[in-house]
Design an enzyme around this catalytic site. Sequence first.
Site, PDB file in Angstrom:
ATOM      1  N   SER A  49      -0.759  16.660 -36.189  1.00 23.68           N
ATOM      2  CA  SER A  49      -1.439  17.070 -37.270  1.00 23.68           C
ATOM      3  C   SER A  49      -0.725  16.284 -38.613  1.00 23.68           C
ATOM      4  O   SER A  49      -0.652  15.110 -38.645  1.00 23.68           O
ATOM      5  CB  SER A  49      -1.420  18.590 -37.743  1.00 23.68           C
ATOM      6  OG  SER A  49      -2.010  19.113 -38.675  1.00 23.68           O
ATOM      7  N   ASP A  55     -11.406  20.573 -31.892  1.00 21.74           N
ATOM      8  CA  ASP A  55     -10.477  20.386 -33.229  1.00 21.74           C
ATOM      9  C   ASP A  55     -11.215  20.274 -34.793  1.00 21.74           C
ATOM     10  O   ASP A  55     -12.092  19.657 -34.786  1.00 21.74           O
ATOM     11  CB  ASP A  55      -9.636  19.239 -33.357  1.00 21.74           C
ATOM     12  CG  ASP A  55      -8.348  19.184 -34.223  1.00 21.74           C
ATOM     13  OD1 ASP A  55      -8.610  19.873 -35.257  1.00 21.74           O
ATOM     14  OD2 ASP A  55      -7.489  18.300 -34.080  1.00 21.74           O
ATOM     15  N   HIS A 111      -6.773  22.119 -32.317  1.00 28.23           N
ATOM     16  CA  HIS A 111      -6.173  21.550 -33.204  1.00 28.23           C
ATOM     17  C   HIS A 111      -4.742  21.953 -32.631  1.00 28.23           C
ATOM     18  O   HIS A 111      -4.144  23.032 -32.851  1.00 28.23           O
ATOM     19  CB  HIS A 111      -6.354  21.732 -34.446  1.00 28.23           C
ATOM     20  CG  HIS A 111      -5.526  20.993 -35.445  1.00 28.23           C
ATOM     21  ND1 HIS A 111      -5.634  19.896 -35.819  1.00 28.23           N
ATOM     22  CD2 HIS A 111      -4.304  21.336 -36.172  1.00 28.23           C
ATOM     23  CE1 HIS A 111      -4.706  19.343 -36.767  1.00 28.23           C
ATOM     24  NE2 HIS A 111      -3.790  20.166 -36.652  1.00 28.23           N
TER      25      HIS A 111
END
Length: 516
Positions: A50, A150, A184
């Site tokens: 991320s 995600d 994610h």
Amino acid sequence: MNMGQSAMRRRLRQAVAVLGVALGGIGAVPAAPLPALVLDPTQITVSGISSGAYMAVQFGTAHSAAVSGVAVTAGGPYFCAGEDARGGAAVSRVMARCMQGDPDYPAVPITAGDMAAMQAATRAWAHQGRIDPLAGLARQRIWIFHGYNDGIVKRAVSDALVDWYGAFVPAAQIFYRNDLNAAHAQISASCTAAAPAASCNACAGTGGNFINSCPDRATGAPQYDAAGAALQFFLGPLQRTEPTALTGKLLSFDQAPYIRRGERTLAPIRASMGPTGYLYLPAACAAGEPCRLHVAFHGCQQQAGRIGTTFAERAGFNEWADANRIVVLYPQAAATSAVPITPFNPKGCWDWWGYNDFFFDAVGRYATRDGVQIAAVWRMVQQLTGGGAGRVAGPVPAAAPVLRLADVSAHRVALAWTPVAGATAYRVYRSAAGNGAAQAVGEARAVPSVTDGRLAPSTAYRYRVHAVDAAGVEGAASAGLDVTTAAAAPACDPYFSLAQDRPVDARNRPTAAVCP
């Protein structure tokens, strides 16, 4: 009047001190300093998830002369924020373009013009000396992962990262996987063996610690090992230690001495960094034997101030570090929101949109060697390498290479192999399963790994690798390795609301639906 002003200043200092304690939390007590170790300067690698993925790309680009491999989970291209990064003031536009998954910030595609601007900035900054020369990028191995559930950083963003690297790195050195139904998260094989059940999500789940466990549909393995795939693509075949058998130690260290703006030392919280970072130190490295270094950047909401040492313990790297002489550095960002005393960074993200820059700074300063956080982590790396340089001895060279699958996706295969005495290069051949006709698909010299791309999904192939001597003559060959590529990812269009902190549909309504 002067006494009144003095009292006001005193109360302000007291308020700032209280705020600093509140923001710093229990971890504000300084930890021990980083040790100086004997490290191999040619085998420094980085990874991130991320915001940490963006940071890994930034760090690996700014210091490409030193960084040999970059692993990226759910991240996008270098300097994706572009001109919107000036002073960190246009973060909503950055989110719309460089994340694309929150309906509150309707997605804006990364255009060909955007990509050209990112690549042009990279070339210009290298020419100006703000980042290392581009020759360093050309030597790197790049491993990229995106899960198709995600909804925070959408697939188009990771696709753009592949395109950005394609301008600087040979295709045989880039691996990209996007066929798992992951959300994610950091995908870890260390989730269940020794971790509390609450530490990790199932593969398609979003939230919590943002660390997920996923079966590998391509190989049939019960858990996909992202850390192992990336490290073996960077370094060659390695051995994994089970979490219950680790012999190294997770140490805390004081981050404060490394954080500066120019020559001025900053309190960590002023740069949105935590007071304490972490270091996984294998026993052999602590004893002074030569080792390698891996820097692992956590993502938003994974900072120690929120989840303690969970990321440093469960991300999956320590199990590969333990027996392979790899020191793992886990620097820590911090959640801050007390503007103007601290940057506005309430989720504890690394700086990839300029929140540490001022409006009078050169645009993109945060992404260069002069960026406050990049420079701080680089000082940590320099401290760790202060014990001298050493080379990590690899496996004893054999008569023929032993070929291993590092990773496989629907369209790519990443291969790694053991060295052969006297070999100066290795040539990889591919044939269709059951077909003796083979074609050369790649060659490697400095690192015993290669990516074979543009493959068909759900298709069987056979690989061999031949050692090549200084005269270019092929010698010993490995045994054949049969690999079947993964099924292509299904059409999937997930979303995630940052305000609601949960998955939503395209209309911003809460949903529990996921793609299978």
